[in-house]
Each structure stands twice: as C-alpha cells, then as structure tokens.
Design a protein around this motif. Sequence first.
Motif, PDB file in Angstrom:
ATOM      1  N   TYR A  38       0.843  -1.189   0.000  1.00 21.11           N
ATOM      2  CA  TYR A  38       0.000   0.000   0.000  1.00 21.11           C
ATOM      3  C   TYR A  38       0.880   1.241   0.000  1.00 21.11           C
ATOM      4  O   TYR A  38       2.065   1.196   0.342  1.00 21.11           O
ATOM      5  N   VAL A  39       0.292   2.366  -0.425  1.00 18.72           N
ATOM      6  CA  VAL A  39       1.008   3.634  -0.492  1.00 18.72           C
ATOM      7  C   VAL A  39       0.647   4.475   0.722  1.00 18.72           C
ATOM      8  O   VAL A  39      -0.532   4.658   1.037  1.00 18.72           O
ATOM      9  N   GLN A  40       1.663   4.987   1.380  1.00 15.68           N
ATOM     10  CA  GLN A  40       1.439   5.848   2.535  1.00 15.68           C
ATOM     11  C   GLN A  40       1.802   7.288   2.180  1.00 15.68           C
ATOM     12  O   GLN A  40       2.890   7.547   1.671  1.00 15.68           O
ATOM     13  N   GLY A  41       0.877   8.213   2.391  1.00 16.76           N
ATOM     14  CA  GLY A  41       1.186   9.629   2.220  1.00 16.76           C
ATOM     15  C   GLY A  41       0.551  10.313   1.037  1.00 16.76           C
ATOM     16  O   GLY A  41       0.575  11.540   0.958  1.00 16.76           O
ATOM     17  N   LEU A  42      -0.065   9.579   0.106  1.00 15.47           N
ATOM     18  CA  LEU A  42      -0.614  10.190  -1.103  1.00 15.47           C
ATOM     19  C   LEU A  42      -2.085  10.569  -0.930  1.00 15.47           C
ATOM     20  O   LEU A  42      -2.947  10.100  -1.665  1.00 15.47           O
ATOM     21  N   THR A  43      -2.385  11.413   0.041  1.00 14.87           N
ATOM     22  CA  THR A  43      -3.746  11.888   0.221  1.00 14.87           C
ATOM     23  C   THR A  43      -3.741  13.132   1.097  1.00 14.87           C
ATOM     24  O   THR A  43      -2.872  13.311   1.953  1.00 14.87           O
ATOM     25  N   PHE A  44      -4.705  14.008   0.855  1.00 16.36           N
ATOM     26  CA  PHE A  44      -4.900  15.198   1.678  1.00 16.36           C
ATOM     27  C   PHE A  44      -5.920  14.960   2.784  1.00 16.36           C
ATOM     28  O   PHE A  44      -6.062  15.778   3.681  1.00 16.36           O
ATOM     29  N   TYR A  45      -6.669  13.841   2.701  1.00 16.81           N
ATOM     30  CA  TYR A  45      -7.793  13.616   3.595  1.00 16.81           C
ATOM     31  C   TYR A  45      -7.444  12.577   4.656  1.00 16.81           C
ATOM     32  O   TYR A  45      -6.967  11.486   4.340  1.00 16.81           O
ATOM     33  N   ASP A  46      -7.739  12.915   5.921  1.00 11.65           N
ATOM     34  CA  ASP A  46      -7.446  11.988   7.020  1.00 11.65           C
ATOM     35  C   ASP A  46      -8.348  10.760   6.973  1.00 11.65           C
ATOM     36  O   ASP A  46      -7.968   9.684   7.448  1.00 11.65           O
ATOM     37  N   ASP A  47      -9.566  10.908   6.420  1.00  2.97           N
ATOM     38  CA  ASP A  47     -10.508   9.790   6.392  1.00  2.97           C
ATOM     39  C   ASP A  47     -10.462   9.013   5.086  1.00  2.97           C
ATOM     40  O   ASP A  47     -11.360   8.213   4.804  1.00  2.97           O
ATOM     41  N   ALA A  48      -9.447   9.237   4.269  1.00  2.00           N
ATOM     42  CA  ALA A  48      -9.325   8.503   3.006  1.00  2.00           C
ATOM     43  C   ALA A  48      -9.085   7.026   3.286  1.00  2.00           C
ATOM     44  O   ALA A  48      -8.432   6.648   4.268  1.00  2.00           O
ATOM     45  N   GLU A  49      -9.612   6.178   2.412  1.00  2.00           N
ATOM     46  CA  GLU A  49      -9.455   4.731   2.547  1.00  2.00           C
ATOM     47  C   GLU A  49      -8.226   4.279   1.759  1.00  2.00           C
ATOM     48  O   GLU A  49      -8.143   4.468   0.549  1.00  2.00           O
ATOM     49  N   THR A  50      -7.268   3.715   2.469  1.00  2.00           N
ATOM     50  CA  THR A  50      -6.023   3.238   1.849  1.00  2.00           C
ATOM     51  C   THR A  50      -6.067   1.722   1.759  1.00  2.00           C
ATOM     52  O   THR A  50      -6.112   1.038   2.784  1.00  2.00           O
ATOM     53  N   ASN A  51      -6.053   1.201   0.541  1.00  2.00           N
ATOM     54  CA  ASN A  51      -6.182  -0.243   0.320  1.00  2.00           C
ATOM     55  C   ASN A  51      -4.892  -0.826  -0.252  1.00  2.00           C
ATOM     56  O   ASN A  51      -4.162  -0.157  -0.981  1.00  2.00           O
ATOM     57  N   SER A  52      -4.663  -2.075   0.073  1.00  2.00           N
ATOM     58  CA  SER A  52      -3.515  -2.792  -0.471  1.00  2.00           C
ATOM     59  C   SER A  52      -3.864  -3.383  -1.832  1.00  2.00           C
ATOM     60  O   SER A  52      -5.030  -3.671  -2.120  1.00  2.00           O
ATOM     61  N   VAL A  53      -2.854  -3.559  -2.666  1.00  2.00           N
ATOM     62  CA  VAL A  53      -3.017  -4.232  -3.948  1.00  2.00           C
ATOM     63  C   VAL A  53      -1.984  -5.349  -4.040  1.00  2.00           C
ATOM     64  O   VAL A  53      -0.960  -5.335  -3.345  1.00  2.00           O
TER      65      VAL A  53
END
Length: 216
Positions: A38-53
């Motif tokens: 997964y990618v850590q850090g590529l979002t401006f939103y704290d509630d964004a959903e970060t998923n693994s591929v």
Amino acid sequence: MKKQIQFIFALLFVSNISAQTTIKGFELGVQVAMNLSYVQGLTFYDDAETNSVVRPGIFLFGTKDLSDEFYIKPGIGLNFKGGEVVETDSDYGTEYTYTDRYKLSFLEVPVMVGYKASDKISLETGLSLGLTLSAVDDYESTYDDGEGYSDSESGSEDLSNYIKGQELGFHIGAKYFLNSKIAGGVRYFSGSDLNKSQLFSKVNLKGFAFFVEMKI
C-alpha cells in the motif's frame, strides 16, 4: 512494459541452466513473490481509505554461507508494488468518489543476511536498492447527485516526474524449507520517501511479500 517482460524471461532462462549451480561460491536460485503493498502519504484527507493491492516480483539470487548459522543472499530482479487510495466527499446529498490506483515498478537489488534457526526455518533481514522504472496512477472519479443522476471519468497519469528515481528498502521475514531446494516464506518491507515534489510531506510503499524460492 515490453522490456520488463523480456527481463523476466531472461531470469527464467537463467534459472533453467542447471549445468552451473554456483558462481564464486554462491548457490543460485530464483524467487517469485506476490507483494501485498500500500502507499502511505498520497492523500490530503485523514478519512481517506487506503487499500492494499497485489503485484508480483521475480528475482535471481545467490546464497553463500558465512558460518554454520549465518549466510548472505544478494539478488537482482523486477519488483512491482502499488496501492489504492479512495477519497469520498459529500455535500448536500451530492457524493464525489475519487479512486487512485498507483502502480510502480523497480529494478531492485536486495542484499539479505540470513540466520538458520533450524534445519527447516531461516530468518532473513536486509536492505534493497530499487531503481524506479515506471510510476502510473490509474484514476477514476464518480459523481452522484442523489437524485438519480450519476457520472464517471477515468484515465491514467504518468507520475515519473513526481517520483524519485530510487528507493531504499528495509526487509525482514522468515522462510520454511519444504525440501533442500524449495522454500516458502513471508517478509515485511518498507521503502524510503519517494516524494520528489513538495505537495506531500512523505510518500512511501509498505507491505508484505509472500514468496516461493527454488535453488537451481
């Protein structure tokens, strides 16, 4: 991508040369991995959903004993990582969803040090240097006004200008020998900051690699 495929076939071709199983004392082998990253850090939103591929990797490596318990294992190969970030924004019944699927590929050179905990189990840790070959964002946005109208847009963006040309990775894991030639295992990996611009404070790849390796 064509060059990457050719490189994988070259590694597979080398793995089938059984007449020479060692080079300067190193036992040769091939490892095939599936990266759950997964990618850590590529979002401006704290509630964004970060998923693994799930993305693959393939390596040619050599193993050489340093003592009865310790060994060194350098290698070279192609490694594919990435991640998915989903951001949702709602306003007066209208909902926007943005999905970014990041795909990165590396020419990676790991150097691992192993400890033989038993005849069947080994622990490994080490570092890797990855040279960035490609970085792409396959994005999709959807719009729903809550009253029956919806729309979507998708495309692909080359991120090479925003990503550093190299990644320093840390690895730690364990493997189990099924027999004298074949082993399977898992390792945790965490990469260095890939952010080339100042839009984000830090961007890196993390996850687990599940692998099978075979000595030639």
